[in-house]
Design a protein around this motif. Structure first.
Motif, mmCIF file in Angstrom:
data_model
loop_
_atom_site.group_PDB
_atom_site.id
_atom_site.type_symbol
_atom_site.label_atom_id
_atom_site.label_comp_id
_atom_site.label_asym_id
_atom_site.label_seq_id
_atom_site.Cartn_x
_atom_site.Cartn_y
_atom_site.Cartn_z
ATOM 1 N N LEU A 157 56.830 75.705 -8.380
ATOM 2 C CA LEU A 157 56.772 76.747 -9.395
ATOM 3 C C LEU A 157 55.842 76.336 -10.532
ATOM 4 O O LEU A 157 55.024 77.147 -11.000
ATOM 5 C CB LEU A 157 58.176 77.034 -9.932
ATOM 6 C CG LEU A 157 58.280 78.148 -10.975
ATOM 7 C CD1 LEU A 157 57.783 79.480 -10.418
ATOM 8 C CD2 LEU A 157 59.720 78.290 -11.474
ATOM 9 N N SER A 158 55.929 75.085 -10.966
ATOM 10 C CA SER A 158 55.048 74.608 -12.038
ATOM 11 C C SER A 158 53.583 74.705 -11.638
ATOM 12 O O SER A 158 52.721 75.087 -12.441
ATOM 13 C CB SER A 158 55.398 73.158 -12.393
ATOM 14 O OG SER A 158 56.684 73.061 -12.979
ATOM 15 N N SER A 159 53.288 74.372 -10.391
ATOM 16 C CA SER A 159 51.910 74.457 -9.909
ATOM 17 C C SER A 159 51.410 75.894 -9.912
ATOM 18 O O SER A 159 50.263 76.167 -10.294
ATOM 19 C CB SER A 159 51.830 73.867 -8.499
ATOM 20 O OG SER A 159 50.531 74.012 -7.957
ATOM 21 N N LEU A 160 52.269 76.822 -9.519
ATOM 22 C CA LEU A 160 51.885 78.237 -9.524
ATOM 23 C C LEU A 160 51.617 78.723 -10.945
ATOM 24 O O LEU A 160 50.712 79.537 -11.174
ATOM 25 C CB LEU A 160 52.977 79.080 -8.864
ATOM 26 C CG LEU A 160 53.065 78.985 -7.345
ATOM 27 C CD1 LEU A 160 54.346 79.635 -6.837
ATOM 28 C CD2 LEU A 160 51.851 79.643 -6.691
ATOM 29 N N VAL A 161 52.408 78.249 -11.897
ATOM 30 C CA VAL A 161 52.191 78.627 -13.297
ATOM 31 C C VAL A 161 50.790 78.240 -13.736
ATOM 32 O O VAL A 161 50.062 79.039 -14.356
ATOM 33 C CB VAL A 161 53.247 77.955 -14.202
ATOM 34 C CG1 VAL A 161 52.870 78.097 -15.676
ATOM 35 C CG2 VAL A 161 54.621 78.562 -13.946
ATOM 36 N N GLU A 162 50.363 77.036 -13.414
ATOM 37 C CA GLU A 162 49.038 76.575 -13.826
ATOM 38 C C GLU A 162 47.925 77.389 -13.160
ATOM 39 O O GLU A 162 46.895 77.684 -13.779
ATOM 40 C CB GLU A 162 48.899 75.088 -13.516
ATOM 41 C CG GLU A 162 49.830 74.237 -14.375
ATOM 42 C CD GLU A 162 49.838 72.778 -13.990
ATOM 43 O OE1 GLU A 162 49.168 72.428 -12.978
ATOM 44 O OE2 GLU A 162 50.510 71.982 -14.673
#
Length: 373
Positions: A177-182
């Protein structure tokens, strides 16, 4: 007092909220308090606000409307995908909503323009539990389209795990999820303010990880209300487990055989009950049934056990307890039992504890807010 009734300890809810808010704040995570299991109780909502939540969430607009009247400056999030038929109400009652469908976003955009307002959107991502969510490979493109819709503002991404399939929200899921946010931020050209990692099932991860990544929000209901985590229904040390008790009255007390007799078929609810034991049972009938509560979610006092339930009768083995007709029996509940008891019109909710009378101090949160006051 009237029975059946739910005894609600508002101070226990405030304690649980404050403990969770403080623990998660050390990890850079805020709390959205979810009051949906209490039918949007204004006093429960205020107890959560007193405990320090950043905002409140509910899956029903009717509940959000009740909360809005009580706490007009508190950010409110619709934590279920909006119905197209309710978009005008959504933009009126909720500051933010969780979304997955382009056609619904179109309808929300039109409603926001008609209402001369702005509505915040958190795009939900599917990470394996197979409830709501946009496929991860489609998230960046869909997120970029939200910013082109007038009246809408993309404020973040979120996900939901464990509710349908029991998929654990672990480090790998949160890292994804954090990677998708970036990636979304690189596309839309600004930072997302809300990264909602999930619900109370995330607490095992959140309270033990050394790397929360971009996760800065959890939507907490069960842990605040019952002091438990949903993955294994274990109590969380530091929380109170007595915020809710269900009290019901004995309407019959007799000693009966442990085993029924006669030819047997299905019960009233279509199952074929199995019974165990020999000899006799000191059996009480409680004025409470499936119409009022999930009997599988009830925990009677030690030494008693639930035997069966029909629509209006709960049968329990009272053992050696000193109980008679007209006496009350008190039960603890899991989330399923609480949800149904709160929904039943036949169960009275009795709230006690500190009730704030001045709501002017409930401040707004710029992450969600569209109203100036």
């Amino acid at each position: 007092m009237t029975a059946p009734r739910l005894e609600t300890d508002l101070d226990a809810i405030t304690h649980n909220t404050r403990w969770l808010v403080n623990q998660l704040a050390q990890r850079g995570i805020g709390v959205t308090g979810v009051a949906k299991a209490t039918l949007g109780s204004p006093h429960v909502a205020l107890a959560m606000i007193r405990g320090g939540v950043r905002g409140l969430g509910d899956s029903r607009l009717e509940n959000l409307e009740r909360i809005r009247l009580t706490a007009p400056r508190t950010p409110l999030t619709l934590v279920r995908s909006p119905m197209r038929s309710q978009v005008d109400s959504v933009v009126r009652e909720a500051d933010c909503s969780l979304n997955t469908e382009p056609t619904v976003l179109d309808a929300l955009s039109s409603a926001a323009v008609r209402g001369d307002t702005s509505h915040a959107v958190v795009l939900m991502v599917e990470l394996g539990d197979l409830r709501e969510g946009v496929a991860s490979q489609d998230v960046v493109e869909m997120a970029s389209t939200v910013t082109t819709r007038p009246g809408l503002h993309l404020v973040g991404l979120g996900t939901n795990l464990a509710c349908r399939s029991g998929v654990i929200p672990d480090q790998a899921k949160m890292d994804e999820l954090s990677s998708l946010v970036e990636r979304v931020e690189a596309r839309v050209g600004y930072d997302l303010r809300v990264v909602s990692g999930g619900n109370s099932a995330n607490l095992d991860w959140a309270l033990s990880t050394t790397n929360t990544g971009r996760i800065n929000d959890l939507r907490l209901g069960e842990s605040i209300l019952l002091g438990t985590e949903p993955l294994h229904r274990r109590p969380i040390r530091g929380l109170r487990y007595d915020a809710f008790t269900l009290v019901a009255e004995v309407i019959e007390l007799k000693t009966k055989p442990a085993q029924p007799w006669g030819k047997r078929a299905q019960s009233a609810f279509g199952d074929q009950p199995t019974t165990s034991g020999t000899g006799s049972v000191r059996q009480a009938i409680i004025a409470l049934g499936r119409q009022d509560v999930d009997p599988d979610g009830l925990q009677p006092p030690n030494g008693m056990r639930v035997l069966s339930a029909s629509s209006d009768h709960l049968v329990i083995d009272v053992g050696d307890h000193d109980v008679g007709v007209g006496d009350d029996v008190t039960f603890r509940m899991n989330y399923s039992a609480l949800l149904r008891a709160m929904t039943s019109p036949f169960v009275r909710n009795c709230e006690h504890g500190t009730t704030p009378h001045d709501i002017s101090s409930t401040s707004s949160n710029p992450e969600f807010t569209k109203r100036a006051a």
